[in-house]
Motif scaffolding. Structure first.
Motif, PDB file in Angstrom:
ATOM      1  N   ASP A 328       0.836  -1.199   0.000  1.00  0.00           N
ATOM      2  CA  ASP A 328       0.000   0.000   0.000  1.00  0.00           C
ATOM      3  C   ASP A 328       0.871   1.249   0.000  1.00  0.00           C
ATOM      4  OD1 ASP A 328      -2.370  -1.460   0.070  1.00  0.00           O
ATOM      5  OD2 ASP A 328      -2.412  -1.527   2.255  1.00  0.00           O
ATOM      6  N   ALA A 329       0.258   2.394  -0.318  1.00  0.00           N
ATOM      7  CA  ALA A 329       0.946   3.671  -0.191  1.00  0.00           C
ATOM      8  C   ALA A 329       1.363   3.865   1.262  1.00  0.00           C
ATOM      9  CB  ALA A 329       0.041   4.808  -0.641  1.00  0.00           C
ATOM     10  N   GLY A 330       2.569   4.347   1.481  1.00  0.00           N
ATOM     11  CA  GLY A 330       3.083   4.512   2.839  1.00  0.00           C
ATOM     12  C   GLY A 330       3.843   3.290   3.323  1.00  0.00           C
ATOM     13  N   TYR A 331       3.923   2.264   2.472  1.00  0.00           N
ATOM     14  CA  TYR A 331       4.661   1.037   2.815  1.00  0.00           C
ATOM     15  C   TYR A 331       5.584   0.678   1.647  1.00  0.00           C
ATOM     16  CZ  TYR A 331       1.301   0.334   6.624  1.00  0.00           C
ATOM     17  OH  TYR A 331       0.544   0.470   7.759  1.00  0.00           O
ATOM     18  N   TYR A 332       6.542  -0.244   1.903  1.00  0.00           N
ATOM     19  CA  TYR A 332       7.459  -0.641   0.838  1.00  0.00           C
ATOM     20  C   TYR A 332       8.017  -2.025   1.130  1.00  0.00           C
ATOM     21  CZ  TYR A 332      11.471   0.109   3.935  1.00  0.00           C
ATOM     22  OH  TYR A 332      12.377   0.009   4.954  1.00  0.00           O
ATOM     23  N   SER A 333       8.589  -2.642   0.100  1.00  0.00           N
ATOM     24  CA  SER A 333       9.311  -3.912   0.227  1.00  0.00           C
ATOM     25  C   SER A 333      10.472  -3.870  -0.744  1.00  0.00           C
ATOM     26  CB  SER A 333       8.393  -5.100  -0.107  1.00  0.00           C
ATOM     27  OG  SER A 333       9.142  -6.274  -0.339  1.00  0.00           O
ATOM     28  N   ASN A 334      11.684  -4.113  -0.247  1.00  0.00           N
ATOM     29  CA  ASN A 334      12.875  -4.004  -1.103  1.00  0.00           C
ATOM     30  C   ASN A 334      13.620  -5.328  -1.280  1.00  0.00           C
ATOM     31  OD1 ASN A 334      13.929  -4.280   1.430  1.00  0.00           O
ATOM     32  ND2 ASN A 334      15.065  -2.339   1.449  1.00  0.00           N
ATOM     33  N   THR A 335      12.975  -6.445  -0.946  1.00  0.00           N
ATOM     34  CA  THR A 335      13.596  -7.759  -1.129  1.00  0.00           C
ATOM     35  C   THR A 335      12.579  -8.719  -1.749  1.00  0.00           C
ATOM     36  OG1 THR A 335      12.954  -8.549   1.079  1.00  0.00           O
ATOM     37  CG2 THR A 335      15.093  -7.447   0.870  1.00  0.00           C
ATOM     38  N   ILE A 336      13.078  -9.828  -2.275  1.00  0.00           N
ATOM     39  CA  ILE A 336      12.176 -10.881  -2.747  1.00  0.00           C
ATOM     40  C   ILE A 336      11.721 -11.721  -1.560  1.00  0.00           C
ATOM     41  CG2 ILE A 336      13.276 -10.959  -5.007  1.00  0.00           C
ATOM     42  CD1 ILE A 336      14.649 -13.557  -4.141  1.00  0.00           C
ATOM     43  N   ASP A 337      10.682 -12.520  -1.783  1.00  0.00           N
ATOM     44  CA  ASP A 337      10.155 -13.444  -0.754  1.00  0.00           C
ATOM     45  C   ASP A 337       9.651 -12.703   0.484  1.00  0.00           C
ATOM     46  OD1 ASP A 337      10.769 -15.701  -2.309  1.00  0.00           O
ATOM     47  OD2 ASP A 337      12.800 -15.788  -1.513  1.00  0.00           O
ATOM     48  N   ASP A 349       6.910   8.998   2.734  1.00  0.00           N
ATOM     49  CA  ASP A 349       5.717   8.408   2.138  1.00  0.00           C
ATOM     50  C   ASP A 349       6.150   7.656   0.871  1.00  0.00           C
ATOM     51  OD1 ASP A 349       3.102   7.711   1.836  1.00  0.00           O
ATOM     52  OD2 ASP A 349       2.430   9.653   1.056  1.00  0.00           O
ATOM     53  N   SER A 350       5.235   6.844   0.325  1.00  0.00           N
ATOM     54  CA  SER A 350       5.537   6.101  -0.906  1.00  0.00           C
ATOM     55  C   SER A 350       4.249   5.872  -1.676  1.00  0.00           C
ATOM     56  CB  SER A 350       6.181   4.750  -0.570  1.00  0.00           C
ATOM     57  OG  SER A 350       5.242   3.912   0.086  1.00  0.00           O
ATOM     58  N   LEU A 351       4.401   5.536  -2.947  1.00  0.00           N
ATOM     59  CA  LEU A 351       3.270   5.162  -3.783  1.00  0.00           C
ATOM     60  C   LEU A 351       2.967   3.675  -3.607  1.00  0.00           C
ATOM     61  CD1 LEU A 351       4.250   7.046  -7.067  1.00  0.00           C
ATOM     62  CD2 LEU A 351       2.678   7.814  -5.263  1.00  0.00           C
ATOM     63  N   GLU A 353       2.965  -0.184  -4.352  1.00  0.00           N
ATOM     64  CA  GLU A 353       3.930  -1.143  -4.916  1.00  0.00           C
ATOM     65  C   GLU A 353       5.324  -0.531  -5.003  1.00  0.00           C
ATOM     66  OE1 GLU A 353       4.201  -4.157  -8.766  1.00  0.00           O
ATOM     67  OE2 GLU A 353       2.255  -3.287  -8.221  1.00  0.00           O
ATOM     68  N   SER A 354       5.738   0.177  -3.957  1.00  0.00           N
ATOM     69  CA  SER A 354       7.046   0.822  -3.954  1.00  0.00           C
ATOM     70  C   SER A 354       8.102  -0.092  -3.343  1.00  0.00           C
ATOM     71  CB  SER A 354       7.000   2.127  -3.159  1.00  0.00           C
ATOM     72  OG  SER A 354       6.262   3.113  -3.849  1.00  0.00           O
ATOM     73  N   THR A 355       9.331   0.114  -3.803  1.00  0.00           N
ATOM     74  CA  THR A 355      10.459  -0.623  -3.241  1.00  0.00           C
ATOM     75  C   THR A 355      11.264   0.237  -2.263  1.00  0.00           C
ATOM     76  OG1 THR A 355      11.863   0.034  -5.094  1.00  0.00           O
ATOM     77  CG2 THR A 355      10.644  -2.042  -5.311  1.00  0.00           C
ATOM     78  N   SER A 356      10.859   1.503  -2.103  1.00  0.00           N
ATOM     79  CA  SER A 356      11.510   2.393  -1.145  1.00  0.00           C
ATOM     80  C   SER A 356      10.558   3.549  -0.844  1.00  0.00           C
ATOM     81  CB  SER A 356      12.834   2.930  -1.701  1.00  0.00           C
ATOM     82  OG  SER A 356      12.601   3.702  -2.860  1.00  0.00           O
ATOM     83  N   CYS A 357      10.888   4.321   0.186  1.00  0.00           N
ATOM     84  CA  CYS A 357      10.091   5.511   0.555  1.00  0.00           C
ATOM     85  C   CYS A 357      10.924   6.736   0.202  1.00  0.00           C
ATOM     86  CB  CYS A 357       9.768   5.495   2.041  1.00  0.00           C
ATOM     87  SG  CYS A 357       8.731   4.100   2.558  1.00  0.00           S
ATOM     88  N   ASP A 358      10.572   7.398  -0.890  1.00  0.00           N
ATOM     89  CA  ASP A 358      11.353   8.554  -1.328  1.00  0.00           C
ATOM     90  C   ASP A 358      10.492   9.794  -1.523  1.00  0.00           C
ATOM     91  OD1 ASP A 358       9.963   7.672  -3.498  1.00  0.00           O
ATOM     92  OD2 ASP A 358      11.713   7.248  -4.749  1.00  0.00           O
ATOM     93  N   LEU A 359       9.295   9.781  -0.952  1.00  0.00           N
ATOM     94  CA  LEU A 359       8.408  10.945  -0.983  1.00  0.00           C
ATOM     95  C   LEU A 359       8.250  11.496   0.434  1.00  0.00           C
ATOM     96  CD1 LEU A 359       5.550   9.562  -3.274  1.00  0.00           C
ATOM     97  CD2 LEU A 359       7.548  10.899  -3.972  1.00  0.00           C
TER      98      LEU A 359
END
Length: 416
Positions: A328-337, A349-351, A353-359
């Motif tokens: 969801d927006a405001g969350y992220y995942s930067n690894t597989i599995d 904040d993030s959009l 399906e983000s892989t990082s929070c850069d907003l």
């Protein structure tokens, strides 16, 4: 010895190398199951192997380059099945062994060969088949057949202890070579049919497989035996037994392994159970159960032996699923599995399906390389990449980003 279990690497497609070790014993026939291999098959070169070349290697029909059986301590005849490797273009190496007998005419089917056709330094004899001779004009580099062999000399002369010349037969238009029932003609030699096969005619060039519901447990059979009541023949037709877990009985005459995506916890009739989506079978055939994909993974179809990993920007907290869930927006995942998405830090904040929070989050703005800053008094911050927006009665010097934190109150009514 070379483990026969290496034949289970049926998905391997490139470079099977076992050369220059201290391996002993025969080349396992199960290596003929590496049918996805298209380049570089070197099972025993420069080792201390023994025995004959398995005819099953003729199943490696995708090979295009380098089958090296040279200097491997091999004996016996060259199997005619190697003539099925019609995609081979270079490095067909059988040299420096003790291979005997005449050249199979089927080796003339390797019409794509252009270099390194090496059969030298063996014990080969008899005339070179015409089908093989014509290849010499197209193999422009390293045509090595004659050296170290007795080709052109009858085998009974060059190998008198193994071959008997006998009286020379007059030319005939029909075959005069015959074998006993239960045998077949293999390069002018009678060979016993393998278990599970039979032959009736004296001039058979290959044996027939026993039909379902029958079997032959030994070599050299001219007929197959019917299975006892209540028993079914296995797929190899070498024995009769009850079906096992991972199999089903087909028409009450044979046991058939479950295919990929199917399973049988106990012997079944007519067909196997189908695995649900989100699961997989750990083997290509004969599975006794299905395994649910782990959290952080998924399987869209049931016809699979592995699960796919959730990619960065997605997660899956549950097992046995057919897809991953976008963060969801405001969350992220930067690894597989990933089994869960991580919440963005304070001010970030993030959009979706983000892989990082850069907003920047609402009521924050991004200031140079210092990360998110609290929105200054007298301004409004909408987050994202936006800079502070002065409230009514305030102004900011927009000529320099470094001065965004310096908010000025309007004097009198000079700004709105």
């Amino acid at each position: 010895p070379i483990p026969s279990e290496l034949g289970l690497l049926s998905q391997m497609s490139y470079s099977f190398y076992l050369y220059s070790n201290e391996l002993v014993g025969p080349i396992p026939s199960q290596l003929g199951q590496l049918t996805a291999l298209y380049k570089n098959f070197v099972p025993c070169a420069f080792n201390n192997c023994s025995g004959t070349i398995p005819s099953e290697l003729g199943k490696l029909t995708l090979l295009t380059s380098l089958i090296n059986l040279g200097d491997s301590g091999l004996t016996g005849l060259i199997p005619s099945q190697l003539g099925q490797l019609t995609r081979m273009s270079n490095q067909f190496l059988l040299d420096s062994n003790s291979l005997t007998g005449s050249l199979p005419s089927q080796l003339g089917r390797l019409t794509a060969m252009t270099s390194n056709y090496a059969l030298y330094s063996n014990l080969l004899c008899d005339d070179i088949p015409t089908e093989v001779s014509v290849l010499s004009s197209q193999v422009t580099s390293s045509w090595g057949i004659l050296s170290g062999n007795s080709l052109g000399t009858r085998c009974c002369i060059s190998l008198p202890t193994s071959y008997n010349c006998g009286p020379s037969a007059a030319p005939t238009l029909v075959p005069t070579f015959k074998c006993e029932p239960g045998q077949y003609i293999n390069e002018n030699i009678c060979a016993d049919c393998a278990a599970g096969k039979f032959s009736v005619n004296e001039t058979e060039t290959e044996c027939k497989t026993c039909v379902a519901g029958t079997y032959s447990s030994t070599e050299g059979n001219s007929e197959c035996l019917e299975c006892p009541d209540g028993k079914l023949s296995n797929e190899e037709r070498t024995s009769c037994d009850n079906c096992k877990a991972g199999q089903y009985s087909s028409n009450d005459i044979e046991c058939v392994n479950c295919t990929v995506g199917q399973y049988a916890p106990i012997p079944l009739e007519d067909d196997c159970f189908t695995c649900p989506s989100g699961s997989f079978t750990t083997s290509e055939t004969g599975a006794i159960g299905c395994t649910a994909c782990s959290a952080g993974q998924y399987s869209l179809t049931n016809v699979s032996t592995t699960c796919e990993s959730c990619t960065p920007g997605k997660s899956q907290p549950a097992s046995g699923q057919i897809e991953c869930i976008p963060c969801d927006a405001g969350y992220y995942s930067n690894t597989i599995d990933s089994t869960s998405c991580l919440v963005c830090g304070v001010g970030y904040d993030s959009l979706v399906e983000s892989t990082s929070c850069d907003l920047a989050d609402e009521d924050y703005f991004l200031f140079a390389n210092d990360g998110p800053q609290t929105c200054p008094h007298g301004t409004q911050c909408d987050g994202g990449y936006q800079t502070p927006i002065p409230d009514k009665g305030y102004w900011v010097d927009r000529t320099s980003y470094d001065h965004m934190t310096y908010i000025h109150k309007c004097q009198r009514s000079t700004c709105t």
